[in-house]
Design a protein around this motif. Structure first.
Motif: not given
Ligand code: FAD
Length: 263
Positions: A9-20
């Motif tokens: 199990d894992a939790t999403v701790t960050a989301r970053e758009r690197l490119s479109p």
């Protein structure tokens, strides 16, 4: 012996758009997870509300040290394309979501006498190509990257990169590109991943045209360019383990994987 992959199990701790078309997800948790150490290693990702997995390259894995807890931080770079189970999920703000990750597998095994690397791939192959370059800075490396976005800076310094525009959304002409490559002298290793039909064409070219030993290359179909939603994904892990147990080459195992997905 079971072929069922271990799951974490894992939790999403960050989301970053690197490119479109590329989203970086940072996942924390993964108690008991272990890296294979192979630079093309992949995991299966099951997103909330789903039971099917999709396969993603481990862009990086940092085990927690000194914090007194097991697990660590896993980074995945996910292509968001037109329509797809993970694509639709990753297009949203998914920070805080809980996902399931299956154990890591990898197939990149460099021959001991390799002096150079040729890496070819589309956007889905970028995480593996970046990690391969990071892992082997000692080798003269040429890369052909067919990507729809400006990803200058994504790949570590040191490689000679040719950026190619895809001919259209979900289309690739990498097979044509590879057939025109001016092959370096001496011993080296060719690695390629992307749309499956292109990969099949390249395997034929490498085997029949260039007559390369199967230990000199690794060519993997990462996705299928068909318009409808794929009914199921085939886990490369059990096919990999069964192939290795049967003494098959990497090439034969990836061809088995392509056949399994075509069934
Ligand atoms: C070993 C391995 C490592 C991989 N590593 C990565 C990685 O690091 N990052 C990454 O993004 N992908 C990676 N992939 C590819 C990824 O697993 C597939 O692209 C997957 O199908 C995406 O799932 P989805 O739920 O978004 O789309 P799906 O629900 O599987 O597919 C929906 C539709 O989208 C089409 N489609 C699928 N992928 C693409 C695409 N990339 N471009 C255009 N059309 C597409 C299909 O033809 C299908 O019709 C890897 C695959 C393998 C086998």
């Amino acid at each position: 012996m079971t072929t069922r992959a271990r799951a974490y199990d894992a939790t999403v701790t960050a989301r970053e758009r690197l490119s479109p078309h590329l989203v970086r997800l940072t996942l924390d948790g993964l108690d008991g997870f272990a890296s294979t150490g192979l630079p093309d290693e992949w995991i299966g990702l099951v997103v909330p509300g789903q039971f099917q997995s999709r396969y993603y390259t481990v862009r990086s894995w940092n085990p927690s040290t000194g914090s007194g807890r097991a697990g660590g931080t896993l980074v995945l770079d996910v292509v968001v394309h037109e329509v797809g189970l993970v694509t639709e999920w990753a297009s949203r703000d998914v920070v805080g979501d809980t996902v399931v990750i299956t154990e890591a597998k990898g197939s990149f095994v460099l021959p001991p006498d390799a002096r150079w690397l040729l890496l070819v791939g589309d956007l889905t192959a970028m995480p593996a190509m970046a990690r391969i370059v990071e892992t082997h800075p000692e080798l003269a490396t040429q890369i052909w990257a067919e990507v729809p976005d400006d990803l200058a800076g994504y790949l570590p310094d040191g490689a000679d990169v040719t950026w190619l525009d895809p001919p259209g959304e979900g289309c690739s002409r990498l097979a044509e590109v590879v057939e025109a490559i001016d092959w370096p002298d001496g011993d080296g290793y060719f690695w390629m991943a992307g749309e499956s039909a292109q990969m099949r064409a390249i395997r034929k070219h490498l085997m029949r045209g260039r007559r390369l030993a199967t230990s000199a290359y690794d060519v993997m179909g990462y996705w299928r360019g068909v318009k409808e939603r794929q009914p199921r994904a085939v886990d490369p892990g059990p096919i990999w383990r069964a192939g290795k147990a049967a003494g098959k080459t990497d090439e034969e195992i990836w061809a088995d994987y392509d056949r399994a997905r075509d069934e």
